[in-house]
Design a protein around this motif. Structure first.
Motif, short mmCIF file in Angstrom:
data_model
loop_
_atom_site.label_atom_id
_atom_site.label_comp_id
_atom_site.label_asym_id
_atom_site.label_seq_id
_atom_site.Cartn_x
_atom_site.Cartn_y
_atom_site.Cartn_z
N ILE A 123 0.86 -1.19 0.00
CA ILE A 123 0.00 0.00 0.00
C ILE A 123 0.90 1.24 0.00
O ILE A 123 1.78 1.37 0.86
CB ILE A 123 -0.91 0.00 1.25
CG1 ILE A 123 -1.82 -1.24 1.23
CG2 ILE A 123 -1.73 1.27 1.33
CD1 ILE A 123 -2.49 -1.52 2.56
N THR A 124 0.68 2.12 -0.96
CA THR A 124 1.51 3.34 -1.06
C THR A 124 0.65 4.54 -1.39
O THR A 124 -0.49 4.39 -1.86
CB THR A 124 2.57 3.21 -2.18
OG1 THR A 124 1.89 2.93 -3.40
CG2 THR A 124 3.57 2.12 -1.90
N GLY A 125 1.20 5.73 -1.18
CA GLY A 125 0.53 6.95 -1.61
C GLY A 125 1.03 7.34 -2.98
O GLY A 125 2.16 7.00 -3.35
N SER A 126 0.20 8.05 -3.76
CA SER A 126 0.60 8.35 -5.13
C SER A 126 1.88 9.19 -5.18
O SER A 126 2.69 9.06 -6.08
CB SER A 126 -0.53 9.07 -5.87
OG SER A 126 -0.81 10.29 -5.21
N ASP A 127 2.07 10.06 -4.20
CA ASP A 127 3.30 10.87 -4.17
C ASP A 127 4.24 10.37 -3.08
O ASP A 127 5.07 11.12 -2.57
CB ASP A 127 2.96 12.34 -3.97
CG ASP A 127 2.19 12.56 -2.67
OD1 ASP A 127 1.87 11.55 -1.99
OD2 ASP A 127 1.92 13.72 -2.33
N GLY A 128 4.09 9.11 -2.71
CA GLY A 128 4.98 8.51 -1.72
C GLY A 128 4.60 8.80 -0.29
O GLY A 128 5.37 8.53 0.64
N ASP A 129 3.39 9.32 -0.08
CA ASP A 129 2.98 9.64 1.29
C ASP A 129 1.56 9.13 1.52
O ASP A 129 0.60 9.61 0.89
CB ASP A 129 3.06 11.15 1.50
CG ASP A 129 2.68 11.55 2.92
OD1 ASP A 129 2.81 10.70 3.83
OD2 ASP A 129 2.24 12.70 3.11
N ILE A 130 1.42 8.19 2.43
CA ILE A 130 0.08 7.69 2.77
C ILE A 130 -0.59 8.63 3.77
O ILE A 130 -1.81 8.80 3.77
CB ILE A 130 0.20 6.27 3.38
CG1 ILE A 130 0.65 5.27 2.31
CG2 ILE A 130 -1.12 5.83 3.99
CD1 ILE A 130 0.93 3.88 2.86
N GLY A 131 0.23 9.25 4.63
CA GLY A 131 -0.31 10.13 5.66
C GLY A 131 0.51 9.98 6.93
O GLY A 131 1.42 9.15 7.00
#
Lengths: 183, 461
Positions: B424-432
């Motif tokens: 699981i990843t964030g689109s800009d490398g940041d999930i939160g």
């Protein structure tokens, strides 16, 4: 096919807000409708129509007040229209019973909510096969024929089981509430 | 009809099930009119039924959202005849709202002065029910820019002018945009871009553009905007708003994209089935992630469910299982349960990987404990929310929903890979930024490792 005007009929911010608020309250509105029209497929159809009405009226919604009671008012109107178009339900409407049921449910809602706080614990006390049936019928929305096929039972037996499980749940809830009252 | 009586019991039950006949309904209504006690008991009974029907109770945290997504993302998109009788509430309401709103997610339109141009043709209709019951469209009809295809059930096949062929499975709302692009507002489609002109076919969804580079993919969109992409041949680029990172999904791979600004994506892959835990793109279990036991940053515990595994600590030990059927090295529940990881303080999380492995020693198809099915939540505050409440009611942020059986389109037991990884990843490398991570697990899966990658906030350094 439907013509798309490419001009959204609603402000995008309002759309987002409506969706958020409606989806948060959708289940409560469904429960309200089920009190009048208990069959879930019928109740869901009514909620679906109500959603569209609520969206059209959303600019009249007072944000400082809870959404569900406001939504339920419209749900009652949509339910009335639904009944008026069906011969077997017309009598309920014309006799005034539908209004009486809606009114009485409002009066009992706090009591029902208190009782239903025990539903989860009572659900966890059910044997696994009964929980599976509730899961299949209510949560997965499987049709009764499929549930009967999966468990190698008749459709009638599935309906009887559901009736029996709901009775067990009510008994358990009422018992838990009595215990709570004595503490 | 009297109250109390068996007749009353049966009448209320039949009314709930939709099987009551006219005569019984009339007698029940007469009773309810005349007897206030019967009325109160009736209301209580239908209240329990309605509460169950609304899916509102916290039954192991199965939320209506998940069930709705399940219906949309089912591996076999063709509905059965009997399944059509009952439509999930949120699904039906979602469809109604999509139509009422017109353009649900306010995606910029591509149509301009070319309105009226024919961009596709309906080539086949199967067991079609249109959302608009007055719809007269038939196979062979042309579709112009500005038209929407709104299926309540059944399936339709379109041939775009570029040669791209698309199957649409109801309930679905699709809007062809050009001769080589379309917008999927809700539902499921299968695309085959087999001609040179159809290379680069673009499918817009609420949060992404799927750009076909190869030949075939399946895409699905739930009413809340959760998207699934599955590539069966070739490659597809996933273009998300607000980021230049473009994940590429290859044949045999799939990707979920959660709605929301973070563009959280979930990739699920099949492993080679060895203790090395090798996957096509997902890294093997690591001892260098922030939550690894050796670093003493994080702790893990079971918060509910019947836990059978040896200890949840094995999930932070930096390795997966040493063999294919190793309950002693796995953390698992009998059926459903919850793991909580406390990272000690809120950190900026970039990636969360989970690994599972189960293959019975002698029975090849016995891989029951390999499926990854969970919902992951995060919480940034220091005071842990009340864990007896549903996470969405207690202030948790839902990060991702995972169902690897959907992703692998498991129809038979052997379809399910024995070794799986989920990333699981964030689109800009940041999930939160989160301190607590809560896994609401469904299924008794043998999990071997969870890796949480992230960095403390700058002020903590």
């Amino acid at each position: 096919m439907n013509e798309n005007t490419d001009q959204p009929r609603f402000n995008p911010a309002d759309q987002q807000e409506f969706l958020r608020v409606f989806l948060a309250n959708e289940r409560e509105i469904l429960r309200y409708v089920v009190a009048l029209v208990p069959n879930l497929a019928d109740a869901q159809e009514i909620v679906q129509k109500t959603a569209v009405v609520l969206l059209e009226k959303f600019d009249q919604y007072d944000r400082s007040r809870p959404f569900a009671p406001w939504g339920c008012r419209f749900a009652l109107n949509v339910t009335r229209q639904w009944m008026a178009r069906r011969a077997r339900w017309k009598a309920l409407l014309e006799s005034g019973l539908a209004e009486e049921l809606a009114l009485r449910r409002d009066q009992l809602q706090a009591e029902f909510d208190a009782r239903l706080n025990h539903l989860n614990e009572c659900m966890n006390k059910l044997p696994e096969n009964q929980r599976d049936l509730i899961d299949g019928y209510y949560f997965q929305q499987s049709d009764v024929e499929s549930l009967a096929g999966q468990t190698k039972r008749t459709v009638e037996a599935i309906y009887k089981s559901l009736q029996r499980i709901r009775r067990q749940l009510r008994d358990c809830i009422e018992s838990a509430q009595r215990e709570e009252a004595t503490v | 009809m009297k109250f109390p009586s068996i007749d009353f019991d049966n009448a209320v039950a039949q009314l709930c099930h939709g099987t009551v006949n006219d005569e019984v309904l009339v007698r029940l209504h007469e009773l309810l009119q005349a007897d206030p006690s019967a009325r109160d008991e009736y209301l209580w009974r239908v209240e329990v039924h309605g509460k169950l029907g609304a899916g509102q109770i916290d039954f192991q945290h199965l939320s209506a959202d998940e069930a709705t997504a399940d219906r949309i993302f089912e591996g076999d998109p063709r509905p059965t005849a009997t399944a059509l009788g009952r439509t999930y509430t949120s699904l039906a309401v979602g469809a109604a709202l999509v139509i009422a709103i017109g353009v649900y997610w306010n995606i910029p339109s591509n149509s301009d002065d070319s309105t009226g141009e024919v961009v596709a043709q309906l080539t086949e209709l199967n067991d079609i029910q249109w959302m608009d019951s007055t719809e007269q469209t038939a196979a062979g009809d042309s579709i112009t820019i500005g038209e929407r295809i709104e299926l309540a059930s059944g399936s339709a096949e379109l041939r775009f002018s570029s040669g791209a062929r698309m199957e649409v499975f109801g309930p679905a709302i699709l809007q062809p945009l050009t001769s080589n692009s379309a917008r999927l507002l809700m539902g499921q489609v299968q695309l085959f871009a087999e001609t040179p002109e159809s290379k680069g076919f673009t499918l817009q969804t609420p949060s992404t553009n799927f750009v076909d580079i190869g030949t075939a993919f399946r895409a699905a969109v739930a009413p809340d905007g959760l998207c699934l992409l599955e590539v069966s041949e070739g490659e597809v680029d996933v273009v998300m708003q607000g980021t230049e990172v473009v994940p590429r999904v290859r044949a045999g791979e799939s990707l979920y994209v959660e709605p929301g600004e973070r563009g959280v994506t979930t990739r699920i892959e099949q492993g080679e089935g060895t203790p090395a835990f090798q996957f096509p793109t997902i890294a093997p279990p690591s001892s260098e992630d922030y939550a690894d036991r050796a670093l003493a940053n994080a702790s893990i515990r079971v918060v509910h469910g019947q836990f059978i595994g040896h200890s949840a600590d094995v999930l932070l030990d930096g390795t997966g299982q040493s063999h294919q059927d190793a309950p002693q090295e796995s953390a698992f529940f009998e059926r459903r349960g919850g793991f909580l990881i406390d990272l000690g303080k809120a950190i900026s999380i970039s990636r969360i990987n989970s690994y599972s492995w189960h293959q019975h020693e002698t029975i090849e198809e016995h891989r029951n404990r390999a499926q990854q099915r969970f919902t992951l939540y995060g919480y940034s505050g220091d005071d842990l929310p009340d864990l007896t409440l549903r996470p969405d009611k207690a202030g948790w942020t839902r990060i991702a929903r995972v169902n690897s059986d959907q992703s692998f389109e498991v129809q038979q037991l052997l379809d399910r890979p024995a070794q799986q990884a989920c990333s699981i990843t964030g689109s800009d490398g940041d999930i939160g930024q989160f301190r607590y991570l809560l896994w609401e697990i469904r299924r008794g899966t043998f999990y071997g490792e969870i890796d949480v990658y992230g960095t403390p906030q700058v002020s903590d350094n």
